[in-house]
Enzyme design. Structure first.
Site, short mmCIF file in Angstrom:
data_model
loop_
_atom_site.label_atom_id
_atom_site.label_comp_id
_atom_site.label_asym_id
_atom_site.label_seq_id
_atom_site.Cartn_x
_atom_site.Cartn_y
_atom_site.Cartn_z
N GLY A 219 0.83 -1.20 0.00
CA GLY A 219 0.00 0.00 0.00
C GLY A 219 0.86 1.24 0.00
O GLY A 219 2.03 1.22 -0.42
N SER A 220 0.29 2.32 0.49
CA SER A 220 0.99 3.60 0.41
C SER A 220 2.07 3.73 1.48
O SER A 220 2.02 3.05 2.52
CB SER A 220 -0.03 4.73 0.58
OG SER A 220 -0.65 4.59 1.83
N THR A 221 3.01 4.60 1.24
CA THR A 221 4.10 4.83 2.19
C THR A 221 3.52 5.34 3.52
O THR A 221 3.99 4.93 4.59
CB THR A 221 5.10 5.84 1.58
OG1 THR A 221 5.59 5.27 0.36
CG2 THR A 221 6.26 6.10 2.51
N VAL A 223 0.53 4.75 4.98
CA VAL A 223 -0.07 3.68 5.78
C VAL A 223 1.02 2.66 6.18
O VAL A 223 0.94 2.05 7.23
CB VAL A 223 -1.26 3.01 5.05
CG1 VAL A 223 -1.85 1.90 5.90
CG2 VAL A 223 -2.34 4.05 4.75
N GLY A 224 2.05 2.54 5.35
CA GLY A 224 3.19 1.69 5.71
C GLY A 224 3.77 2.09 7.06
O GLY A 224 4.15 1.25 7.87
N GLU A 241 5.67 -3.23 1.08
CA GLU A 241 5.70 -3.01 -0.38
C GLU A 241 4.96 -1.70 -0.61
O GLU A 241 3.73 -1.66 -0.63
CB GLU A 241 4.99 -4.16 -1.10
CG GLU A 241 5.63 -5.52 -0.88
CD GLU A 241 6.86 -5.75 -1.76
OE1 GLU A 241 7.02 -5.03 -2.75
OE2 GLU A 241 7.64 -6.65 -1.43
N CYS A 275 1.57 0.50 -9.09
CA CYS A 275 2.61 1.01 -8.20
C CYS A 275 3.91 1.27 -8.93
O CYS A 275 4.66 2.16 -8.58
CB CYS A 275 2.85 0.03 -7.06
SG CYS A 275 3.24 -1.62 -7.62
P1 NAD Z 1 -3.46 2.28 1.20
O1 NAD Z 1 -2.16 2.38 1.91
O2 NAD Z 1 -4.43 3.38 1.32
O3 NAD Z 1 -4.26 0.96 1.65
C1 NAD Z 1 -3.65 -0.31 1.69
C2 NAD Z 1 -4.35 -1.17 2.74
O4 NAD Z 1 -4.21 -0.56 4.02
C3 NAD Z 1 -5.85 -1.36 2.50
O5 NAD Z 1 -6.15 -2.72 2.73
C4 NAD Z 1 -6.50 -0.46 3.54
O6 NAD Z 1 -7.70 -1.01 4.03
C5 NAD Z 1 -5.47 -0.39 4.65
N1 NAD Z 1 -5.45 0.92 5.32
C6 NAD Z 1 -5.67 2.13 4.76
N2 NAD Z 1 -5.53 3.11 5.67
C7 NAD Z 1 -5.22 2.50 6.84
C8 NAD Z 1 -4.96 2.98 8.17
N3 NAD Z 1 -4.98 4.28 8.47
N4 NAD Z 1 -4.67 2.07 9.12
C9 NAD Z 1 -4.63 0.75 8.84
N5 NAD Z 1 -4.89 0.25 7.60
C10 NAD Z 1 -5.17 1.10 6.62
O7 NAD Z 1 -3.06 2.01 -0.32
P2 NAD Z 1 -4.03 1.91 -1.57
O8 NAD Z 1 -4.62 3.25 -1.82
O9 NAD Z 1 -4.91 0.74 -1.44
O10 NAD Z 1 -2.96 1.57 -2.72
C11 NAD Z 1 -2.21 2.56 -3.36
C12 NAD Z 1 -0.79 2.63 -2.84
O11 NAD Z 1 -0.22 1.34 -2.78
C13 NAD Z 1 0.11 3.42 -3.76
O12 NAD Z 1 0.99 4.19 -2.99
C14 NAD Z 1 0.88 2.36 -4.51
O13 NAD Z 1 2.11 2.77 -5.03
C15 NAD Z 1 1.03 1.33 -3.45
N6 NAD Z 1 1.25 0.02 -4.04
C16 NAD Z 1 2.46 -0.58 -3.87
C17 NAD Z 1 2.69 -1.81 -4.46
C18 NAD Z 1 3.99 -2.51 -4.32
O14 NAD Z 1 4.06 -3.67 -4.70
N7 NAD Z 1 5.03 -1.89 -3.79
C19 NAD Z 1 1.68 -2.42 -5.20
C20 NAD Z 1 0.46 -1.76 -5.33
C21 NAD Z 1 0.25 -0.55 -4.74
#
Ligand code: NAD
Length: 495
Positions: A219-221, A223-224, A241, A275
């Protein structure tokens, strides 16, 4: 219900910047979710040892493979509903990729499980030393919405290949895919060892409160960071990731027509919601206008005069992201639109369409160049040779992917040596994701740890060091009381 209200608040919260892709506001854990009960059940399964044999692991991987074969139509339809994904892109992005990975894992897992022998130094001899992979226990996999099936089931498959129990949490922003996964997965894998939990921030927060043996987050940096903090409380290892702005450098020696076609493909696949999509292009100043003309042509070749009518072009995941992307285009310093743009026909009939858009020379410090675009907007900026590109890239966080197009090796080698990124693909975009023996992951802000193939197996395994000694001979040399002779011998052996 709580999750939905959370998302609604996020959409209207004026304190949050309009353009921020992800809201990292935390919420109370979902009280309706018995996260602890789920973990305890899986721990009990793990403790029986049922997940350890190669046969069980292969069964799970083959089961997931069958899920893709038998559930294909359901998955294609779910991807269409959530992302307007063309059928071919459903295969390239989610189904086909996952099938390849599952086949590869099933074929190799038994060999990877075997201990690797290593040398024993004289002081420890005689003896046999080996590295023995063992499963970690119970893992949590959290997925994003953009490749909602692949990015959930592939890490889960790696966890199962390594002999773990696993909980998968699909993204709430791809609800049709999430529903398909929750329907299909239990039919194909051991339900005592695998659980799917649907939900958004509240459900994820409840899961993150638990103690896991590994958390694999895509997911996003932003939320990471939330995930890393939650994991730190239990000293749980993580794989992160994450995202970021992946640059694409085009050298003056490149075949501009081929470069443009490949950049257009990698950028506008899944409407730019990839991504590792090239986020922006840096091109040698002398060929900038030629490249821009080629990009415009190739967009037309791919999607026709009106991409809204193209069967080969997807949609933005939701209104909030569409608004965010339009905001980026409308912002001051977003550059001159060469093709596409928000109007006319930018947003058509409420179907979350945004035209494939190329803009030239946005402000390097403006909003478009400050956050990950994650949509179909491609900025093009002129630089002065490879060093100009290196300086531009190094002034920003380390990206997930870096692309370089060139007819000569030297500029490519210079850019590779001068920058750091999760991965690199030369003279093409996205494809470094395909070889199963290339670990896939980020570095710095774009992530930590990698998977695909053996890298995924390794990520979900502990590599235990084992030294086996015979009881005879039992040399007294090392044990007190120490003698002068022992001192001499030991210092010689440890020279
Ligand atoms: P996101 O970080 O918003 O959400 C990812 C997951 O985290 C979801 O399941 C969501 O329910 C959960 N989440 C969201 N906010 C949260 C919080 N505050 N606390 C706990 N859990 C939470 O990401 P997204 O919008 O689903 O995806 C887009 C991002 O992911 C982009 O930055 C993209 O570059 C990245 N991405 C990376 C890869 C990779 O392989 N490196 C692949 C796909 C997407």
């Amino acid at each position: 219900r709580e999750d939905r209200s959370m998302t609604d608040t996020a959409m209207t919260d004026t304190a949050m910047t309009d353009t921020a892709m992800t809201d990292t506001a935390t919420t109370d854990p979902d009280p309706a979710l018995d996260a602890n009960g789920i973990v305890q059940k899986l721990r009990a399964t793990f403790a029986t040892g049922v997940t350890r044999p190669a046969a069980w692991r292969r069964e799970q991987l083959e089961g997931l493979y069958r899920l893709f074969v038998e559930g294909e139509e359901e998955l294609v339809e779910a991807l269409r509903l959530d992302l307007g994904r063309p059928r071919l892109e459903a295969f390239v992005g989610d189904i086909g990729h996952a099938k390849g990975e599952l086949r590869y894992l099933a074929k190799h897992v038994e060999r990877w499980m075997k201990p690797t022998k290593v040398k024993v130094p004289a002081l420890a001899a005689p003896g046999r030393a080996a590295i023995q992979p063992e499963p970690l226990g119970v893992a949590l996999v959290i997925a994003p919405w953009n490749y909602p099936i692949q990015l959930l089931l592939e890490p889960m498959a790696a966890a199962l290949a390594a002999g773990n129990c696993v909980v998968g949490k699909p993204s709430e922003l791809a609800p049709a895919c999430s529903a398909a996964i929750v329907r299909l997965v239990p039919r194909y894998v051991d339900g005592d060892a695998v659980t799917i939990v649907e939900g958004g921030v509240a459900a994820t927060t409840a899961l993150l409160d638990e103690r896991w043996d590994h958390i694999f987050f895509t997911g996003s940096t932003n939320v990471g960071r939330v995930v890393a903090e939650a994991a730190a409380k239990h000293l749980t290892p993580t794989t992160l990731e994450l995202g970021g702005k992946s640059p694409c450098y085009v050298h003056s020696s490149a075949d501009l027509g081929v470069a443009a076609r490949r950049i257009v493909w990698g950028k506008f696949l899944n409407a730019g919601q990839t991504c590792i999509a090239p986020d922006y292009v840096l091109v040698d100043r002398a060929v900038r206008d030629d490249l821009v003309a080629e990009l415009k042509d190739k967009v037309h070749d791919a999607f026709g005069a009106d991409p809204a009518r193209s069967d080969s072009y997807g949609r933005i995941v939701n209104e909030r992201h569409l608004g965010r992307l339009r905001g980026l285009l409308d912002a001051e310093g977003s550059g001159a639109v060469v093709t596409g743009g928000p109007a006319p026909g930018g947003v058509a009939g409420g179907d979350r369409y945004l035209a494939p858009t190329v803009v030239v020379e946005p402000d390097p410090g403006g909003p478009l160049m400050s956050e990950e675009i994650f949509g179909p907007i491609l900025p093009v900026l002129a630089v002065d040779g490879p060093q100009g590109a290196i300086d531009f890239v190094n002034a920003r966080p380390k990206p997930l992917a870096l692309y370089a197009f060139s007819g000569e090796d030297e500029p490519v080698d210079a850019v590779l040596a001068g920058t750091s990124s999760g991965g690199v693909c030369v003279n093409q975009t996205l494809m470094h994701l395909l070889p199963p023996e290339l670990p896939f992951g980020g570095v710095g802000d774009s992530g930590d740890g990698a998977y695909h193939g053996k890298a995924g197996f390794d990520r979900f395994s502990h590599h235990k060091s084992v030294l086996r000694k015979p009881t005879r001979p039992d040399l007294k040399l090392l044990y007190p009381p120490y003698s002068k002779l022992a001192e001499k011998l030991v210092s010689k052996l440890l020279r």
